[in-house]
Design a protein around this motif. Structure first.
Motif: not given
Length: 331
Positions: A11-16, A38-40, A77-79, A107-110
């Motif tokens: 998820g984001l914490s692990g990838l951070s 991605g996790g949640r 990656w984000v918008a 184009p998607r959250m992941s």
């Protein structure tokens, strides 16, 4: 042995944390029980497009996180997402005064976690069920009986209840994780052949089985043949209906959606439901990460802070700092 760091959870914490440790020149190995990162923040592929069933958007307040978001935007990656957002209270809809900037992966959250993962080594569909220490180093045991290691440090980046079980070698850390209650959420997606006649694109809901409504197809970069919506039940309603069959959950939440809109819903062309058992922490915590530097065992996650996407990233950054500090001062 050159330090080799295991990170359980992508998820984001692990990838951070993984990104920060890799940038500092350390070797990391990621593990995840799911088939992708991605996790949640993961996205669900469906017959009516990619759906963000977990995290719906994120905001940025911390200066370091703001700088990271700016880099992610440059990388595509984000918008920003600027929906027409409403609030529903006592059965009445009104425009929401909440105008804070919102961001989504595109184009998607992941897309964000996929970008952060990059070429980092990761084993997916690999459920780690035990962490144990040999003479000097850590070994990981997966659900298929395979051993992974050796590792000098292990970072557990999964929901609190799952983290507690993996942190048994550090009872103090395991207890703190165990004492961090998490809220569950039922999520439902509905797809309609024709666009629903409403200006609403997002809505905070009170006094209802629902807590949140979003027109998923209004997010930037989304392409879908149907008008897709994501509904999040309130945690109270979810707890009371945790074991309700998915079909009944769909029926209840679709009816609540119609009540919020004040109009009957046409027959939906597609639908699905997902239950998040560990959607968010029940209360804000006083720690950003958990650490036992002498053992080389650490934990992070949005449950260590306020449950937001930003909190997940900040927790991972703090865990990376704790690990780097322990490497500089191994005593």
């Amino acid at each position: 042995m050159k330090p080799r760091i295991a990170i359980i959870g992508t998820g984001l914490s692990g990838l951070s944390a993984a990104s920060a440790l890799h940038a500092a020149g350390h070797e990391v190995q990621l593990f995840d029980k799911s088939r992708g990162s991605g996790g949640r923040m993961s996205s669900k592929r469906s017959d009516f497009g990619d759906l963000d069933l977990g995290a719906q958007y994120f905001t940025a307040r911390d200066p370091g996180f703001c700088r990271a978001v700016a880099r992610w935007q440059e990388q595509g990656w984000v918008a920003p997402w600027t929906p027409r957002i409403y609030q529903s209270r006592q059965g009445r809809l009104s425009p929401s005064p909440d105008a804070q900037p919102r961001w989504v992966g595109t184009p998607r959250m992941s897309a964000l976690t996929r970008g952060l993962l990059g070429e980092l080594p990761a084993r997916f569909a690999c459920r780690i069920c035990e962490i144990f220490r040999g003479a000097q180093h850590w070994q990981l045991l997966d659900a298929d009986g395979n051993l992974h290691g050796p590792f000098s440090h292990v970072l557990v980046a999964v929901p609190a209840a799952q983290a507690s079980a993996l942190l048994s070698a550090a009872p103090a850390l395991a207890t703190r994780a165990l004492n961090t209650p998490m809220e569950p959420v039922w999520a439902v997606a509905l797809g309609f052949s024709d666009k629903l006649p409403t200006p609403l694109e997002a809505c905070f809901v009170q006094d209802s089985a629902l807590a949140w409504i979003a027109r998923n197809s209004s997010k930037p970069g989304r392409t879908a043949a149907l008008d897709s919506w994501v509904l999040h039940a309130s945690s109270d309603w979810t707890r009371a209906h945790l074991e309700l069959p998915a079909g009944d959950v769909l029926e209840h939440l679709a009816a609540a959606f119609a009540e919020v809109l004040g109009q009957p819903l046409p027959a939906h062309a597609e639908h699905l439901a997902q239950r998040w058992l560990y959607a968010r922490p029940a209360a804000e915590q006083a720690f950003a990460a958990l650490a036992d530097p002498q053992l080389g065992l650490f934990a992070c996650g949005d449950w260590c802070l306020a449950g937001r996407v930003e909190g997940a990233w900040l927790s991972g950054q703090q865990a990376a700092r704790e690990i780097l500090d322990s490497l500089r001062d191994p005593a």
